[in-house]
Design an enzyme around this catalytic site. Sequence first.
Site, mmCIF file in Angstrom:
data_model
loop_
_atom_site.group_PDB
_atom_site.id
_atom_site.type_symbol
_atom_site.label_atom_id
_atom_site.label_comp_id
_atom_site.label_asym_id
_atom_site.label_seq_id
_atom_site.Cartn_x
_atom_site.Cartn_y
_atom_site.Cartn_z
ATOM 1 N N TYR A 116 -20.478 -16.163 -44.589
ATOM 2 C CA TYR A 116 -19.921 -17.136 -45.541
ATOM 3 C C TYR A 116 -18.797 -17.893 -44.856
ATOM 4 O O TYR A 116 -17.999 -17.291 -44.121
ATOM 5 C CB TYR A 116 -19.361 -16.408 -46.775
ATOM 6 C CG TYR A 116 -18.550 -17.299 -47.690
ATOM 7 C CD1 TYR A 116 -19.139 -17.890 -48.812
ATOM 8 C CD2 TYR A 116 -17.208 -17.584 -47.419
ATOM 9 C CE1 TYR A 116 -18.409 -18.730 -49.630
ATOM 10 C CE2 TYR A 116 -16.476 -18.431 -48.234
ATOM 11 C CZ TYR A 116 -17.082 -19.001 -49.342
ATOM 12 O OH TYR A 116 -16.365 -19.838 -50.154
ATOM 13 N N GLU A 118 -18.283 -25.808 -48.329
ATOM 14 C CA GLU A 118 -18.625 -24.387 -48.328
ATOM 15 C C GLU A 118 -20.069 -24.160 -47.849
ATOM 16 O O GLU A 118 -20.967 -24.925 -48.209
ATOM 17 C CB GLU A 118 -18.482 -23.842 -49.755
ATOM 18 C CG GLU A 118 -18.822 -22.364 -49.893
ATOM 19 C CD GLU A 118 -18.784 -21.899 -51.354
ATOM 20 O OE1 GLU A 118 -19.631 -22.327 -52.161
ATOM 21 O OE2 GLU A 118 -17.898 -21.090 -51.676
#
Length: 387
Positions: free
Chosen positions: A101, A189
């Site tokens: 992530y 993101e």
Amino acid sequence: MDLLEYQGKQLFGRHGLRVSDGEAVTTVEDAVAAANRVGYPVVVKAQVLIGGRGKAGGVKLADDEPQAREHAQNILGLDIKGHTVRTLWIEHASDIATEYYASVLLDRSEKQPLVIFSVEGGVEIEQVAETHPEKLIRRHVDALKGLSREQAVEIATEGGADEDVIEGVADALTALYEVWTQEDALLAEINPLIVTPQREVKALDAKVTLDGNALYRHAENQGLSDSENEDPIERRAKEQGVQYVALDGDIGILGNGAGLVMSTLDVVAGAGGRPANFLDAGGGSDAGKVKQAVELILANEAVKAVLFNIFGGITRCDEVAKGLIAAFEEIKPTVPFVVRLDGTNDVQGRELLQQASLPNVHAAKTMDEAAEMVVALAAGRDVGAPA
Ligand code: GDP
Ligand code: MN
């Protein structure tokens, strides 16, 4: 302004982040044709402005044409948490060894960019923050210096990325930070940021929020807004350069200055009313601008009464009153208006309004009085003769 996954990936690609080739389509036939072009296996992905598409059945792998067709049929039109799927992104499927992530966002409390990295990707990051906070690394970046190579490598290393992909992860973080700064993003993101069996680091998903106020600097990003899901009055306001936000009540609000408009919303809510919008008319007082603002407010059919809250500073209340009178003579509103004029030349302004004796326009002296009046009027109660 939130971008769809494929739009975010296109931005990523421009800044050197590795993404899969693909095509955005809106019909089953086009989806099948795109799948045949990108080559099997493909992944068929719902393009909606909401996360968790995979769990909701909006992300499916297809090994051949019949499967691609079946998934496209099932996903187009699917409702994902209130968002109807109208667009699909078809990309060549990737093999996944590991899911990480990565994100860059603005930490408003520290007034600094923040890079977040975790080796626990592919799941919701809030969940990682709760169950494995030690697996989430957060580092502020000096906005003036930018993200240095050393810091990118340090984040990848301390975050626990596999030894052999530290450089690749650092490259991805650097590119993501570049997207965030150069595109004026508020959030960039990647979840998951994958490592393939060939040890390539690649963005499999993209969530990007651009700063709408900086869009004027990015001609190439201006077409990216999801106009189908945008409020039509907000879109019109944007085109006219007016600060308007739709709300779900029935009292139209207009004021000069964002702070005053926000406190007007509070005071109206405090008086038991429900604002229908936020509208900042800014400085100035010309009738054309007032007319435009009133037309925007009244374009919302839910509006039963309107509160005009003007605090005169450099903008004098008598000038504003003249603008209002000229605008009202043209628009002839059918819903009641309450006008509160306070500040520079307020007495003269209220006198002008009184002399004009416009039907449906009530003058108020204070914000509280104005709020009480407009709430009563919206509820259909009498507040006495206008002005
Ligand atoms: P989200 O559910 O909205 O976050 O959508 P994502 O784009 O993140 O996809 C959800 C999940 O689908 C990912 O975490 C992957 O596990 C899986 N997935 C997506 N694309 C691929 C792919 O190309 N290959 C494989 N094997 N899995 C994929
Ligand atoms: Mn995702």
